[in-house]
Design a protein around this motif. Structure first.
Motif, PDB file in Angstrom:
ATOM      1  N   SER A 198       0.825  -1.205   0.000  1.00 47.77           N
ATOM      2  CA  SER A 198       0.000   0.000   0.000  1.00 47.77           C
ATOM      3  C   SER A 198       0.859   1.256   0.000  1.00 47.77           C
ATOM      4  O   SER A 198       0.547   2.232  -0.683  1.00 47.77           O
ATOM      5  N   VAL A 199       1.949   1.230   0.753  1.00 44.85           N
ATOM      6  CA  VAL A 199       2.856   2.387   0.762  1.00 44.85           C
ATOM      7  C   VAL A 199       3.475   2.591  -0.617  1.00 44.85           C
ATOM      8  O   VAL A 199       3.608   3.731  -1.100  1.00 44.85           O
ATOM      9  N   GLN A 200       3.856   1.514  -1.280  1.00 41.34           N
ATOM     10  CA  GLN A 200       4.376   1.651  -2.639  1.00 41.34           C
ATOM     11  C   GLN A 200       3.313   2.213  -3.585  1.00 41.34           C
ATOM     12  O   GLN A 200       3.623   3.014  -4.474  1.00 41.34           O
ATOM     13  N   SER A 201       2.056   1.830  -3.388  1.00 49.72           N
ATOM     14  CA  SER A 201       0.981   2.382  -4.211  1.00 49.72           C
ATOM     15  C   SER A 201       0.789   3.865  -3.946  1.00 49.72           C
ATOM     16  O   SER A 201       0.504   4.639  -4.870  1.00 49.72           O
ATOM     17  N   ILE A 202       0.950   4.279  -2.696  1.00 52.68           N
ATOM     18  CA  ILE A 202       0.839   5.698  -2.371  1.00 52.68           C
ATOM     19  C   ILE A 202       1.942   6.492  -3.061  1.00 52.68           C
ATOM     20  O   ILE A 202       1.699   7.557  -3.649  1.00 52.68           O
ATOM     21  N   ILE A 203       3.164   5.976  -3.017  1.00 54.02           N
ATOM     22  CA  ILE A 203       4.282   6.675  -3.663  1.00 54.02           C
ATOM     23  C   ILE A 203       4.038   6.797  -5.161  1.00 54.02           C
ATOM     24  O   ILE A 203       4.244   7.862  -5.762  1.00 54.02           O
ATOM     25  N   ARG A 204       3.577   5.730  -5.769  1.00 55.48           N
ATOM     26  CA  ARG A 204       3.309   5.779  -7.208  1.00 55.48           C
ATOM     27  C   ARG A 204       2.139   6.717  -7.527  1.00 55.48           C
ATOM     28  O   ARG A 204       2.146   7.394  -8.555  1.00 55.48           O
ATOM     29  N   ALA A 205       1.144   6.769  -6.647  1.00 52.85           N
ATOM     30  CA  ALA A 205       0.023   7.680  -6.872  1.00 52.85           C
ATOM     31  C   ALA A 205       0.484   9.128  -6.866  1.00 52.85           C
ATOM     32  O   ALA A 205       0.026   9.942  -7.688  1.00 52.85           O
ATOM     33  N   TYR A 206       1.384   9.473  -5.974  1.00 48.76           N
ATOM     34  CA  TYR A 206       1.920  10.841  -5.961  1.00 48.76           C
ATOM     35  C   TYR A 206       2.731  11.118  -7.225  1.00 48.76           C
ATOM     36  O   TYR A 206       2.684  12.225  -7.777  1.00 48.76           O
ATOM     37  N   GLN A 207       3.501  10.137  -7.675  1.00 46.67           N
ATOM     38  CA  GLN A 207       4.291  10.339  -8.884  1.00 46.67           C
ATOM     39  C   GLN A 207       3.411  10.519 -10.119  1.00 46.67           C
ATOM     40  O   GLN A 207       3.758  11.285 -11.022  1.00 46.67           O
ATOM     41  N   GLU A 233      -7.428  10.083  -3.763  1.00 50.47           N
ATOM     42  CA  GLU A 233      -6.515   9.002  -4.137  1.00 50.47           C
ATOM     43  C   GLU A 233      -5.126   9.176  -3.538  1.00 50.47           C
ATOM     44  O   GLU A 233      -4.306   8.277  -3.625  1.00 50.47           O
ATOM     45  N   LEU A 234      -4.867  10.330  -2.950  1.00 48.15           N
ATOM     46  CA  LEU A 234      -3.571  10.576  -2.323  1.00 48.15           C
ATOM     47  C   LEU A 234      -3.636  10.455  -0.808  1.00 48.15           C
ATOM     48  O   LEU A 234      -2.668  10.786  -0.128  1.00 48.15           O
ATOM     49  N   GLN A 235      -4.746  10.001  -0.267  1.00 47.59           N
ATOM     50  CA  GLN A 235      -4.894   9.834   1.166  1.00 47.59           C
ATOM     51  C   GLN A 235      -4.641   8.388   1.561  1.00 47.59           C
ATOM     52  O   GLN A 235      -4.942   7.461   0.800  1.00 47.59           O
ATOM     53  N   VAL A 236      -4.113   8.200   2.767  1.00 44.26           N
ATOM     54  CA  VAL A 236      -3.744   6.854   3.219  1.00 44.26           C
ATOM     55  C   VAL A 236      -4.975   5.981   3.414  1.00 44.26           C
ATOM     56  O   VAL A 236      -4.900   4.757   3.256  1.00 44.26           O
ATOM     57  N   PRO A 266       9.283   6.606   8.437  1.00 44.03           N
ATOM     58  CA  PRO A 266       7.899   6.536   8.918  1.00 44.03           C
ATOM     59  C   PRO A 266       6.939   7.004   7.829  1.00 44.03           C
ATOM     60  O   PRO A 266       7.279   7.842   6.988  1.00 44.03           O
ATOM     61  N   LEU A 267       5.742   6.459   7.857  1.00 40.99           N
ATOM     62  CA  LEU A 267       4.760   6.811   6.835  1.00 40.99           C
ATOM     63  C   LEU A 267       4.455   8.303   6.856  1.00 40.99           C
ATOM     64  O   LEU A 267       4.251   8.917   5.796  1.00 40.99           O
ATOM     65  N   ARG A 268       4.441   8.896   8.023  1.00 42.22           N
ATOM     66  CA  ARG A 268       4.176  10.336   8.117  1.00 42.22           C
ATOM     67  C   ARG A 268       5.239  11.137   7.362  1.00 42.22           C
ATOM     68  O   ARG A 268       4.927  12.090   6.644  1.00 42.22           O
ATOM     69  N   GLU A 269       6.495  10.737   7.493  1.00 45.07           N
ATOM     70  CA  GLU A 269       7.577  11.439   6.803  1.00 45.07           C
ATOM     71  C   GLU A 269       7.533  11.167   5.297  1.00 45.07           C
ATOM     72  O   GLU A 269       7.843  12.048   4.485  1.00 45.07           O
ATOM     73  N   ILE A 270       7.130   9.960   4.915  1.00 46.85           N
ATOM     74  CA  ILE A 270       7.002   9.643   3.492  1.00 46.85           C
ATOM     75  C   ILE A 270       5.969  10.552   2.836  1.00 46.85           C
ATOM     76  O   ILE A 270       6.213  11.141   1.766  1.00 46.85           O
ATOM     77  N   ILE A 271       4.800  10.698   3.473  1.00 46.75           N
ATOM     78  CA  ILE A 271       3.743  11.552   2.930  1.00 46.75           C
ATOM     79  C   ILE A 271       4.210  13.006   2.869  1.00 46.75           C
ATOM     80  O   ILE A 271       3.979  13.718   1.877  1.00 46.75           O
ATOM     81  N   LYS A 272       4.890  13.444   3.899  1.00 46.71           N
ATOM     82  CA  LYS A 272       5.364  14.831   3.937  1.00 46.71           C
ATOM     83  C   LYS A 272       6.334  15.123   2.804  1.00 46.71           C
ATOM     84  O   LYS A 272       6.232  16.154   2.116  1.00 46.71           O
TER      85      LYS A 272
END
Length: 569
Positions: A198-207, A233-236, A266-272
């Protein structure tokens, strides 16, 4: 170091009845194994023989001395004969090595099932490893060193060997793991794997979609419902994660550079960090590019932490250029308020942007810049980029003053010039040519491309390292006039290519008089450039530092890959 674990009497097997060779017993001595997987292609008997051959060495007492009988791979067959009477023919490896009682009620092995690397093809390797360890323990891997040390202390089979963690649930009910469980090599359950995906999907969604959430709409013309759906789509929560997971540590994939030297965050830092890269003043549109090297190059340029840093001298130069651009427009507006002007108000950062592109390209060897542009901002470009004398520009506004060029009205916005000067940043001679254009705003595009191609031909510049075309566009003209599409499709043809053109779109969001929601079907005016895999950098013109960095990346892109690039101001 050798510990007898089983003794076979001669009566256990008829093959051991040779009176001249064997004494009363044959002692079975254990030796250490190696990490080789179990061979599944042999029969049960052969597997058993190989397994026992690796774990034991036969010694025969004959006439008062010990003779090693089974030492190499060639002795497997003999050992198999010797064990035919001792082990039933239907006995499998798992039964024989699990510590179960044999035919006589005694246990022939211990926890050897915990050592899955035992098989007959590794006997030579095991001896080489053991001999190397005896000479120098540092010459083998640490895991082998620990294994041999534990074995030397008398640890039974299965006790000295520690298996790597298995990726499987430890129980039917997944237990909560600490935030650093993956880093410590703890067993990973299915929920942890799903969360990492899911975290990898979040990173790809931002890209892919981060540019849709970037701060690029000062007039607020975007569809609020579409914007809300895109931000969802950019929310956890969209990826089955919750706010409780924000402090969990996740391993970063190799498709992102937001970690820098760190591999977990941490996921918080990844999103930031993703929001700082893709959802601030710069919207990077590049994931449609089907070249992995080019897409990875762009990721590295924007995601690397701290890469968009400017020194004090760069900031002072940016401020000076911005002041010159702004004051020039203010002077014309105050002095000739009733004259027809195509000013640059609201996008004065275009002048520092163009000068940055010229400076960066001049540093890599480009010495000729051919510029095609519409009416808007032409006088400012002539004055502050090409350094046309101000008296020649001002004379065209006042008919009472003598002008070197004849004409009135908007003729001054059609004229071009060619000028050679020294670039003060690189101290190199450069030639800047602004092509004259008609009222058809995009008709100059093909003229600029043809002039650049001709100059490359006559100078022998086959790679476009000396000559560079720069095209300026309006937002409505870029999406509405077909010559732009035709020109882009010529960009990569061998007979027409100019090895990359930098397209600067001065986007006032309303074209000439029309709301973009009524003038085009695409989200951006620059979507036409996607057909040639040209990266598109949307940047808020109210953030000068972001504009300057994007211009540097654009010039480096053209120098590296020789392809078109679009900057949407």
């Amino acid at each position: 170091m050798s510990v007898p674990v089983k003794a076979f009497n001669k009566e256990d097997s008829p093959i051991l009845h040779h009176p001249n060779l064997f004494s009363e017993t044959i002692e079975v001595i254990r030796i250490p194994p190696v990490a080789i997987l179990w061979s599944s292609g042999a029969s049960n008997k052969e597997r058993l023989g190989r397994d026992l051959h690796l774990r034991f060495v036969l010694w025969a007492k004959t006439r008062g001395s010990l003779i090693k009988l089974c030492h190499t791979r060639s002795s497997v067959k003999f050992l198999l004969w010797a064990l035919q009477a001792a082990v039933p023919s239907g006995c499998s490896r798992s039964l024989a090595s699990s510590g179960l009682p044999g035919p006589t009620g005694r246990r022939y092995a211990t926890l050897s099932a915990a050592e899955p690397f035992m098989n007959g093809s590794s006997s030579a390797y095991i001896e080489d490893m053991f001999e190397a360890w005896q000479k120098d323990p540092n010459s083998v891997h640490k895991s082998w060193d620990a294994f041999f040390r534990e074995t030397g202390k008398g640890a039974p089979p299965g006790r000295a060997y520690v298996a790597p963690p298995a990726i499987r649930p430890m129980s039917s009910v997944p237990t909560a793991l600490p935030a650093h469980a993956v880093e410590q090599g703890a067993p990973v359950d299915e929920k942890t794997i799903e969360d990492h995906l899911s975290v990898q999907s979040i990173i790809r969604a931002y890209q892919i979609r981060g540019h849709r959430a970037a701060q690029l709409d000062p007039l607020g013309l975007e569809d609020s419902m579409a914007q809300a759906a895109m931000e969802k789509e950019l929310q956890v929560q969209y990826y089955n994660l919750s706010d409780n997971d924000l402090d969990r540590v996740f391993r970063l994939p190799n498709t992102t550079y937001i970690g820098g030297q760190e591999t977990v965050l941490p996921l918080r830092e990844i999103i930031k960090r993703l929001q700082n890269v893709y959802c601030r003043s710069i919207g990077v549109e590049f994931m449609f590019i089907n070249n992995l090297q080019q897409a990875d190059w762009i990721r590295r340029k924007f995601e690397t932490p701290g890469i968009m840093q400017f020194g004090a001298e760069e900031r002072r130069m940016l401020m000076a250029r911005l002041i010159r651009s702004t004051r020039f427009e203010e002077f014309l507006a105050r002095k000739w308020s009733s004259e027809k002007r195509f000013g640059l108000e609201g996008c004065e950062v275009l002048i520092p942007a163009m000068k940055t592109i010229i400076d960066s390209s001049s540093a890599t060897g480009v010495d000729s810049f051919i510029i095609g542009m519409p009416h808007r901002g032409r006088l400012n470009v002539l004055a502050n980029v090409c350094r046309k004398p101000l008296e020649k520009i001002i004379c065209q506004f006042d008919s009472k003053l003598e002008a070197a060029d004849e004409g009135s009205g908007d003729v001054k916005y059609h004229l071009g010039m060619s000028h050679e000067r020294v670039n003060r940043v690189t101290n190199k001679y450069i030639k800047i040519a602004v092509v004259a254009n008609p009222s058809h705003l995009e008709a100059v595009d093909t003229v600029v491309q043809g002039k650049a191609r001709a100059e490359m031909f006559y100078r022998g510049d086959s790679d476009g390292k000396k000559v560079m075309p720069i095209l300026l566009h309006g937002d409505a003209a870029f999406s509405g006039q077909g010559i732009v599409y035709e020109c882009l499709h010529l960009s990569d043809l061998p007979a027409f290519t100019t090895h990359g053109t930098v397209h600067l779109v001065v986007n006032n969001q309303i074209g000439f008089t029309t709301d973009p929601r009524s003038s085009r079907s695409s989200p951006y005016c620059t979507d036409v450039a996607r057909v040639v895999n040209a990266p598109i950098f949307h940047v808020n013109a109210d953030d000068p530092e972001a504009v300057i960095y994007v211009c540097k990346v654009a010039s480096e892109w053209r120098e590296t890959f020789g392809k078109d690039v679009v900057i949407d101001l």
